[in-house]
Scaffold this motif. Structure first.
Motif, short mmCIF file in Angstrom:
data_model
loop_
_atom_site.label_atom_id
_atom_site.label_comp_id
_atom_site.label_asym_id
_atom_site.label_seq_id
_atom_site.Cartn_x
_atom_site.Cartn_y
_atom_site.Cartn_z
N VAL A 3 0.83 -1.21 0.00
CA VAL A 3 0.00 0.00 0.00
C VAL A 3 0.86 1.26 0.00
N ASP A 4 2.06 1.19 0.55
CA ASP A 4 2.98 2.33 0.51
C ASP A 4 3.40 2.70 -0.91
N LEU A 5 3.17 1.81 -1.87
CA LEU A 5 3.52 2.08 -3.26
C LEU A 5 2.47 2.93 -3.98
N TYR A 6 1.34 3.17 -3.32
CA TYR A 6 0.26 3.98 -3.89
C TYR A 6 0.31 5.40 -3.33
N THR A 7 -0.16 6.38 -4.13
CA THR A 7 -0.33 7.74 -3.60
C THR A 7 -1.51 7.73 -2.62
N ASP A 8 -1.60 8.76 -1.79
CA ASP A 8 -2.69 8.84 -0.81
C ASP A 8 -4.06 8.80 -1.47
N ASP A 9 -4.18 9.39 -2.66
CA ASP A 9 -5.47 9.48 -3.34
C ASP A 9 -5.57 8.52 -4.53
N ALA A 10 -4.77 7.47 -4.52
CA ALA A 10 -4.79 6.50 -5.63
C ALA A 10 -6.15 5.83 -5.74
N ASP B 271 -14.81 -6.43 -9.31
CA ASP B 271 -15.80 -6.87 -8.32
C ASP B 271 -16.24 -5.74 -7.37
N ALA B 272 -15.38 -4.80 -7.04
CA ALA B 272 -15.72 -3.75 -6.09
C ALA B 272 -15.85 -2.38 -6.74
N GLY B 273 -15.62 -2.31 -8.05
CA GLY B 273 -15.63 -1.01 -8.71
C GLY B 273 -14.40 -0.22 -8.31
N PRO B 274 -14.48 1.12 -8.30
CA PRO B 274 -13.32 1.91 -7.92
C PRO B 274 -13.07 1.85 -6.41
N VAL B 275 -11.83 1.58 -6.04
CA VAL B 275 -11.41 1.54 -4.63
C VAL B 275 -10.46 2.70 -4.46
N ARG B 276 -10.82 3.66 -3.60
CA ARG B 276 -10.07 4.92 -3.48
C ARG B 276 -9.37 5.06 -2.14
N GLY B 277 -8.11 5.46 -2.20
CA GLY B 277 -7.33 5.75 -1.00
C GLY B 277 -6.65 4.51 -0.43
N ARG B 278 -5.54 4.77 0.25
CA ARG B 278 -4.71 3.66 0.75
C ARG B 278 -5.45 2.73 1.71
N THR C 141 -0.65 5.94 -9.09
CA THR C 141 -1.79 6.86 -8.98
C THR C 141 -3.09 6.19 -9.39
N GLU C 142 -2.98 5.24 -10.33
CA GLU C 142 -4.15 4.52 -10.82
C GLU C 142 -3.73 3.10 -11.17
N HIS C 143 -4.57 2.14 -10.77
CA HIS C 143 -4.26 0.73 -10.98
C HIS C 143 -5.54 0.06 -11.47
N HIS C 144 -5.51 -0.46 -12.67
CA HIS C 144 -6.65 -1.19 -13.21
C HIS C 144 -6.34 -2.68 -13.10
N LEU C 145 -7.25 -3.39 -12.47
CA LEU C 145 -7.09 -4.81 -12.21
C LEU C 145 -8.22 -5.55 -12.92
N TYR C 146 -7.87 -6.51 -13.76
CA TYR C 146 -8.88 -7.26 -14.51
C TYR C 146 -8.75 -8.75 -14.21
N PHE C 147 -9.87 -9.38 -13.90
CA PHE C 147 -9.96 -10.83 -13.79
C PHE C 147 -11.42 -11.22 -13.99
N ASP C 148 -11.65 -12.48 -14.33
CA ASP C 148 -13.00 -12.98 -14.61
C ASP C 148 -13.63 -13.46 -13.30
N GLU C 149 -14.60 -12.68 -12.81
CA GLU C 149 -15.26 -13.01 -11.54
C GLU C 149 -15.94 -14.37 -11.58
#
Length: 140
Positions: A25-32, A38-45, A121-129
């Motif tokens: 999580v330290d690799l993300y910005t505070d507002d990443a 499955d959860a849509g957009p997940v915001r913040g560390r 700053t932004e991470h898109h994660l794709y997998f087949d639920e």
């Protein structure tokens, strides 16, 4: 190797291989933001840590098998497999608790991370639920 590639490699190493969510999580910005299937957009560390924990805690033997790695214009892309055995309880984004199934999953995934100044700053994660749930033995 560019900065984006280094950071995404470090994320994979810390989160999936070493199971060190704090370091990941330290690799993300505070507002990443992490865009998930499955959860849509997940915001913040804090929320990103919760999201990572649902997988890593449920699959404590998890590891990642790389198929391909790319990097361009401040973005790194990984295609591969998340592999692990479900020996821990998993909490879904809706709050439902799924008890350990004992099933091993090999889930194909793709990650795209945008990196600025050494942080994601932004991470898109794709997998087949549905493939994930099928491998867990949770749907027909």
């Amino acid at each position: 190797m560019g900065q984006a590639r280094e950071v995404l490699d470090k994320l994979t190493e810390t989160a999936i291989e070493r199971h060190d969510i704090d370091a990941a999580v330290d690799l993300y910005t505070d507002d990443a933001v992490v865009m998930t299937p499955d959860a849509g957009p997940v915001r913040g560390r804090e929320k990103i840590a919760e999201y990572w924990h649902q997988f890593i805690d449920a699959f404590p033997d998890s590891h990642y098998e790389t198929i391909a790695k790319l990097e361009t214009d401040g973005r790194a892309v990984d295609e591969g497999y998340f592999i692990g055995t479900n020996t821990g309880t998993m909490t879904t984004p809706s709050g439902e608790r799924i008890e350990a199934t004992g099933k091993q999953v090999k889930l194909r995934s793709c990650d795209i991370a945008t990196v600025e100044n050494g942080k994601i700053t932004e991470h898109h994660l794709y997998f087949d639920e549905s493939e994930f749930m099928r491998q867990m033995g949770l749907n027909a």
